[in-house]
Design an enzyme around this catalytic site. Sequence first.
Site, PDB file in Angstrom:
ATOM      1  N   HIS A 151      -2.810  -1.543   0.092  1.00 41.65           N
ATOM      2  CA  HIS A 151      -1.576  -1.344  -0.669  1.00 41.65           C
ATOM      3  C   HIS A 151      -0.490  -0.727   0.199  1.00 41.65           C
ATOM      4  CE1 HIS A 151      -1.316   3.111  -1.269  1.00 41.65           C
ATOM      5  NE2 HIS A 151      -2.579   3.044  -0.922  1.00 41.65           N
ATOM      6  N   CYS A 152       0.746  -0.799  -0.315  1.00 47.75           N
ATOM      7  CA  CYS A 152       1.873  -0.076   0.282  1.00 47.75           C
ATOM      8  C   CYS A 152       2.592   0.653  -0.850  1.00 47.75           C
ATOM      9  CB  CYS A 152       2.777  -1.021   1.081  1.00 47.75           C
ATOM     10  SG  CYS A 152       3.425  -2.441   0.168  1.00 47.75           S
ATOM     11  N   ALA A 153       3.911   0.607  -0.908  1.00 46.11           N
ATOM     12  CA  ALA A 153       4.632   1.323  -1.965  1.00 46.11           C
ATOM     13  C   ALA A 153       4.811   0.464  -3.215  1.00 46.11           C
ATOM     14  CB  ALA A 153       5.992   1.789  -1.446  1.00 46.11           C
ATOM     15  N   THR A 159       2.100  -5.278   1.998  1.00 45.50           N
ATOM     16  CA  THR A 159       0.912  -5.808   1.322  1.00 45.50           C
ATOM     17  C   THR A 159       0.955  -7.325   1.269  1.00 45.50           C
ATOM     18  OG1 THR A 159       0.633  -3.794   0.018  1.00 45.50           O
ATOM     19  CG2 THR A 159      -0.333  -5.813  -0.887  1.00 45.50           C
TER      20      THR A 159
END
Length: 260
Positions: A151-153, A159
């Site tokens: 994941h990222c933000a 992602t």
Amino acid sequence: MASPTLPDVGSDPRRLVPMHAVHNFRDLGGYPTTDGRTTRWQRLYRADGLYRLTPADLEVVRTLGLQTVIDLRSDAELEARGTFPRAQHPVVFHHVPVLDSTWNHNEGPNTDDAVSFLEWAYHDMLRGGPEHFARAIEHLSRPGALPAVFHCAAGKDRTGVLAMLLLGSLGVAHEYIVADYALTGESIERMRVWAQREAPEMWASMADTPSAFFAAAPEAMARVIDSLCANGSLRDYTLSLGVSPDALERLADQLLEQPE
């Protein structure tokens, strides 16, 4: 450029893992490959900011049996917002920042053109940190690493690029990779509604950010894939990043199956 015609990948009830404060947690199962296999369900997930997991959300996560979490955000983002709650749900955690910092409003093409901006941004990401993407894929390929989530933000750009490399390396048809990416557009809208209601600081930040930064334009991902495949396949490109052939074989063994 006309929008590509995409398969309907979002209607399967297994695709989205519904949560309260995490809006883009999705299963990468059920995607067909060019050799007639499909990706397994409940083995590999993509997501947005897992630091936002509520206690109820974490109970949903527990049911997935996660063994590995890969966080693609920058050092500054982890320091400011925190990480997956390992104290409440132990996992093998890998921090693999694929960008030193997120893009600012003055970088790249005019942000009025979301497709051109995102196409530039994804190539910029791959040029700047190919070894980071390779490291994330190697982590996922290790024995016992799955089920896993990366994941990222927002679960869109960093992602999305890693999902493209992973699915492409497994032989998933390009139109399904693009369709999976495009699903994030719906997730961003869920995130906006939630932020306006429950996270005023996040909502204010989103309101002050160019719309291109939140777009999930399928044309952009399609262009990137076409460019990367100009001289070979996505598997060839991923190997060129430094991923070992053994790692991709292990992932294929764990993630692909014959359709029922």
